[in-house]
Design a protein around this motif. Structure first.
Motif, short mmCIF file in Angstrom:
data_model
loop_
_atom_site.label_atom_id
_atom_site.label_comp_id
_atom_site.label_asym_id
_atom_site.label_seq_id
_atom_site.Cartn_x
_atom_site.Cartn_y
_atom_site.Cartn_z
N ASN A 132 0.83 -1.21 0.00
CA ASN A 132 0.00 0.00 0.00
C ASN A 132 0.86 1.26 0.00
N SER A 133 1.96 1.23 0.75
CA SER A 133 2.86 2.38 0.79
C SER A 133 3.51 2.62 -0.57
N SER A 149 -6.30 4.05 -0.85
CA SER A 149 -5.57 2.89 -0.36
C SER A 149 -6.06 1.62 -1.04
N LEU A 150 -5.22 0.60 -1.03
CA LEU A 150 -5.60 -0.70 -1.55
C LEU A 150 -6.67 -1.31 -0.65
N PRO A 151 -7.54 -2.17 -1.19
CA PRO A 151 -8.59 -2.80 -0.35
C PRO A 151 -7.96 -3.64 0.76
N PHE A 152 -8.25 -3.28 2.00
CA PHE A 152 -7.58 -3.93 3.14
C PHE A 152 -8.04 -5.37 3.34
N ILE A 155 -7.27 -8.09 0.44
CA ILE A 155 -5.88 -8.49 0.29
C ILE A 155 -5.38 -9.25 1.52
N VAL A 156 -5.66 -8.70 2.71
CA VAL A 156 -5.16 -9.32 3.95
C VAL A 156 -5.76 -10.70 4.16
N SER A 157 -7.04 -10.86 3.90
CA SER A 157 -7.69 -12.15 4.10
C SER A 157 -7.11 -13.22 3.17
N ARG A 158 -6.83 -12.84 1.93
CA ARG A 158 -6.25 -13.81 0.99
C ARG A 158 -4.82 -14.19 1.37
N LEU A 159 -4.03 -13.21 1.77
CA LEU A 159 -2.67 -13.50 2.22
C LEU A 159 -2.69 -14.36 3.48
#
Length: 291
Positions: A132-133, A149-152, A155-159
């Motif tokens: 995101n940065s 910002s990127l969709p939180f 992305i986080v759930s998939r990672l």
């Protein structure tokens, strides 16, 4: 004998008190009046006491849910605090000497699962914050304005799910080799010990999260690379080597350890091949549809 009901003056004769002028009463009538007055006072006091006792009970009965919440709130808070303190003590104990992970018993399985969950979560957050940065810095440079910002969650759930899959593969391989070596430890104990080894790498991933927040790709990628390489290659091999050594100091611990990394590589190859084939199939379908 006559008695004055006001000042209790006694005299033999006369309708009125010679002291205060109040109408006189006979002795037995005055005693009866005093007893009745005392009974009335006692009844009034008892009524007030019963009313005072009934008010708190009525309040509790009128709102039982509030009373239950008030009664349960403090124990729940204390339980959470106690759990956090226990986990923190457990974390520091293993951070000082990770070898103690092999002393963990079934009671530490919950803390072990927390370690695994935190590792996957910090892994996901560090990549998201860094990406995101970089996305904002590059997008802002091209567009000359602030970018969203990127969709939180997406992305986080998939990672997070991806990290859990890889952890499951490594643990499953280590478990298979441990049982193949005829280990008598229960599944809970094996999980407790395996997850306890994650403590120092959870700390590394937390440093990676901080690096992602401040936009330092060197700090994020360096610490993340170390923890990922160790968790997905070194830790399962080390775990199998130690468990086989407990069974037989002169056993085939080298071969079981090497077989562990080969099994992990083979499963990951099959998984990657399936994903790649699915991707190619989707590309072919899009191509044929376009033509």
């Amino acid at each position: 004998m006559l008695v004055c009901p006001s000042c209790n003056h006694q005299q033999e004769t006369g309708k009125f008190c010679g002291v205060c002028g109040t109408a006189m009463q006979a002795q037995h009538a005055a005693d009866h009046s005093n007893q009745q007055s005392e009974r009335e006072e006692d009844s009034q006091v008892n009524a007030e006491q019963m009313k005072a006792q009934a008010e708190p009970q009525a309040t509790t009965n009128s709102n039982p849910a509030a009373a239950t919440i008030e009664g349960n709130a403090q124990p729940t808070t204390e339980t959470i605090k106690e759990g956090l303190n226990n986990y923190w003590s457990y974390f520091l104990h293993l951070l000082k000497n990770p070898v103690r992970a092999f002393e963990s018993g079934e009671k530490q399985m919950t803390n072990s699962l927390i370690n695994i969950g935190l590792f996957a979560l910090f892994f996901s957050l560090s990549i998201y914050f860094l990406g995101n940065s970089l996305y904002k810095s590059i997008g802002g440079g091209w567009l000359g304005e602030s970018v969203p910002s990127l969709p939180f969650f997406g992305i986080v759930s998939r990672l997070f799910f991806f990290a859990l899959i890889l952890i499951a593969i490594t643990f499953g391989s280590a478990l298979a080799m441990t049982k193949l070596a005829k280990s008598q430890d229960s599944i809970k104990k094996i999980i407790a010990q395996y997850g306890s080894i994650y403590v120092p790498f959870v700390g590394l991933n937390l440093v990676a999260v901080i690096g992602g927040l401040i936009g330092s790709y060197q700090l994020t990628l360096f610490t993340l690379a170390i923890s990922v390489i160790m968790i997905f290659s070194y830790v399962p091999v080390l775990f199998v080597y130690e468990k086989v050594s407990e069974i037989n100091r002169n056993g085939q611990k080298i071969y079981f350890s090497l077989a562990t990394i080969l099994l992990i590589s083979f499963i990951c190859f099959l998984l990657a091949d399936a994903i790649l084939m699915d991707f190619i199939t989707q590309i072919e379908e899009l191509t044929s549809y376009g033509w």
